[in-house]
Motif scaffolding. Structure first.
Motif, PDB file in Angstrom:
ATOM      1  N   ASN A 130      -6.720   9.898  19.540  1.00  0.00           N
ATOM      2  CA  ASN A 130      -6.299  10.065  20.927  1.00  0.00           C
ATOM      3  C   ASN A 130      -6.721   8.849  21.734  1.00  0.00           C
ATOM      4  O   ASN A 130      -7.677   8.151  21.358  1.00  0.00           O
ATOM      5  N   CYS A 131      -6.030   8.584  22.802  1.00  0.00           N
ATOM      6  CA  CYS A 131      -6.406   7.524  23.740  1.00  0.00           C
ATOM      7  C   CYS A 131      -5.572   7.717  24.997  1.00  0.00           C
ATOM      8  O   CYS A 131      -4.342   7.624  24.949  1.00  0.00           O
ATOM      9  N   THR A 132      -6.229   8.016  26.121  1.00  0.00           N
ATOM     10  CA  THR A 132      -5.539   8.369  27.352  1.00  0.00           C
ATOM     11  C   THR A 132      -5.829   7.339  28.433  1.00  0.00           C
ATOM     12  O   THR A 132      -6.993   7.012  28.686  1.00  0.00           O
ATOM     13  N   ARG A 133      -4.784   6.838  29.065  1.00  0.00           N
ATOM     14  CA  ARG A 133      -4.987   5.946  30.205  1.00  0.00           C
ATOM     15  C   ARG A 133      -5.384   6.793  31.411  1.00  0.00           C
ATOM     16  O   ARG A 133      -4.657   7.708  31.796  1.00  0.00           O
ATOM     17  N   ILE A 134      -6.534   6.477  31.988  1.00  0.00           N
ATOM     18  CA  ILE A 134      -7.018   7.267  33.127  1.00  0.00           C
ATOM     19  C   ILE A 134      -6.925   6.516  34.450  1.00  0.00           C
ATOM     20  O   ILE A 134      -7.166   7.106  35.511  1.00  0.00           O
ATOM     21  N   HIS A 173      -5.749  -1.677  32.880  1.00  0.00           N
ATOM     22  CA  HIS A 173      -5.646  -0.299  32.430  1.00  0.00           C
ATOM     23  C   HIS A 173      -7.015   0.163  31.945  1.00  0.00           C
ATOM     24  O   HIS A 173      -7.692  -0.558  31.206  1.00  0.00           O
ATOM     25  N   VAL A 174      -7.424   1.336  32.374  1.00  0.00           N
ATOM     26  CA  VAL A 174      -8.670   1.949  31.910  1.00  0.00           C
ATOM     27  C   VAL A 174      -8.312   3.121  30.998  1.00  0.00           C
ATOM     28  O   VAL A 174      -7.484   3.965  31.357  1.00  0.00           O
ATOM     29  N   TYR A 175      -8.935   3.155  29.828  1.00  0.00           N
ATOM     30  CA  TYR A 175      -8.628   4.180  28.837  1.00  0.00           C
ATOM     31  C   TYR A 175      -9.871   4.991  28.482  1.00  0.00           C
ATOM     32  O   TYR A 175     -10.998   4.491  28.545  1.00  0.00           O
ATOM     33  N   GLU A 176      -9.617   6.234  28.087  1.00  0.00           N
ATOM     34  CA  GLU A 176     -10.660   7.098  27.529  1.00  0.00           C
ATOM     35  C   GLU A 176     -10.190   7.612  26.173  1.00  0.00           C
ATOM     36  O   GLU A 176      -9.050   8.078  26.028  1.00  0.00           O
ATOM     37  N   ALA A 177     -11.061   7.525  25.188  1.00  0.00           N
ATOM     38  CA  ALA A 177     -10.815   8.132  23.874  1.00  0.00           C
ATOM     39  C   ALA A 177     -11.989   9.038  23.557  1.00  0.00           C
ATOM     40  O   ALA A 177     -13.145   8.642  23.735  1.00  0.00           O
ATOM     41  N   LYS A 178     -11.697  10.262  23.111  1.00  0.00           N
ATOM     42  CA  LYS A 178     -12.752  11.226  22.813  1.00  0.00           C
ATOM     43  C   LYS A 178     -12.884  11.404  21.306  1.00  0.00           C
ATOM     44  O   LYS A 178     -11.897  11.410  20.577  1.00  0.00           O
ATOM     45  N   LYS A 179     -14.118  11.549  20.844  1.00  0.00           N
ATOM     46  CA  LYS A 179     -14.369  11.801  19.421  1.00  0.00           C
ATOM     47  C   LYS A 179     -14.216  13.295  19.172  1.00  0.00           C
ATOM     48  O   LYS A 179     -15.078  14.094  19.526  1.00  0.00           O
ATOM     49  N   ASP A 180     -13.127  13.661  18.554  1.00  0.00           N
ATOM     50  CA  ASP A 180     -12.725  15.052  18.361  1.00  0.00           C
ATOM     51  C   ASP A 180     -13.038  15.483  16.932  1.00  0.00           C
ATOM     52  O   ASP A 180     -12.557  14.874  15.972  1.00  0.00           O
ATOM     53  N   ILE A 181     -13.843  16.520  16.778  1.00  0.00           N
ATOM     54  CA  ILE A 181     -14.229  16.972  15.444  1.00  0.00           C
ATOM     55  C   ILE A 181     -13.023  17.439  14.640  1.00  0.00           C
ATOM     56  O   ILE A 181     -12.998  17.322  13.413  1.00  0.00           O
ATOM     57  N   ARG A 182     -11.985  17.913  15.321  1.00  0.00           N
ATOM     58  CA  ARG A 182     -10.786  18.359  14.602  1.00  0.00           C
ATOM     59  C   ARG A 182     -10.089  17.188  13.934  1.00  0.00           C
ATOM     60  O   ARG A 182      -9.587  17.303  12.815  1.00  0.00           O
TER      61      ARG A 182
END
Length: 212
Positions: free
Chosen positions: A181-185, A192-201
């Motif tokens: 995942n990688c979302t522009r916030i 551009h500022v992005y957030e990526a979350k470490k998802d256990i799934r």
């Protein structure tokens, strides 16, 4: 010609000070030749800082990767005294300045460490932030992104800022391939500022695919 993303002790010593405001709060930083954005707060860094302060609650252990003289990590630490911040950079002069700037603000929640990317970092973090060294090249930058994933706790967030014309789309696509995942916030002034979350799934899915 020396670059800010290497450690070059031969760079001339020309101290200077930088002053600016973030969300109505005045900041004063010591700077010098041989560090990133030596004469003013980099606009990308300012946009990243403001975005995080206005839209995210930063907590836990936080890493400022490639901290330079410290503006991102130090300003976030000033607004989030309950969090613990580690600032790292390959550049020893930058780290010395970051320590000086943290001391000048009497911040007890900031540690500064000389480290070539993650070479001197063993901890894991709830949040990692960076204004990545574009001029170091994709190989260096993408290795930092991969290592950021490995040093995040599950549900932790990786935040980065990059200009559209310096490869924002390709960088975000690479981060998406690593994190799932990688979302522009935020998008402002070409950055551009992005957030990526470490998802256990996503991690579990990768493990499943490796076993098949």
């Amino acid at each position: 010609m020396s670059q800010y993303f290497i450690n070059d002790p031969k760079v001339k010593d020309r101290p200077r000070s930088i002053s600016f405001e973030i969300l109505g709060k005045a900041f004063h930083f010591a700077s010098n030749d041989g560090v990133f954005s030596k004469s003013s707060l980099d606009e990308g860094s300012a946009i990243l800082i403001k975005t995080l302060l206005q839209t995210r609650k930063i907590s836990g252990n936080v890493l400022d990767l490639g901290c330079g003289y410290g503006p991102i990590g130090i300003i976030l630490a000033a607004f989030h005294e309950e969090a613990k911040f580690l600032l790292v950079d390959i550049n020893t002069r930058a780290c010395a300045l970051a320590r000086e700037n943290a001391r000048a603000m009497n911040l007890s929640n900031v540690e500064v460490r000389v480290s070539n990317s993650f070479s001197g970092v063993k901890e894991t973090f709830q949040n990692i932030v960076t204004n990545p060294p574009i001029r170091a090249g994709k190989k260096v930058m993408y290795a930092m992104f991969q290592s950021a994933y490995e040093h995040l706790t599950f549900n932790g967030s990786f935040y980065f800022v990059i200009r559209k014309n310096q490869g924002a789309e390709t960088a975000s696509n690479y981060v998406r391939s690593v994190f799932g995942n990688c979302t522009r916030i935020e998008r402002s002034k070409g950055y551009h500022v992005y957030e990526a979350k470490k998802d256990i799934r996503f991690a579990n899915q990768e493990t499943k695919e490796d076993l098949e």
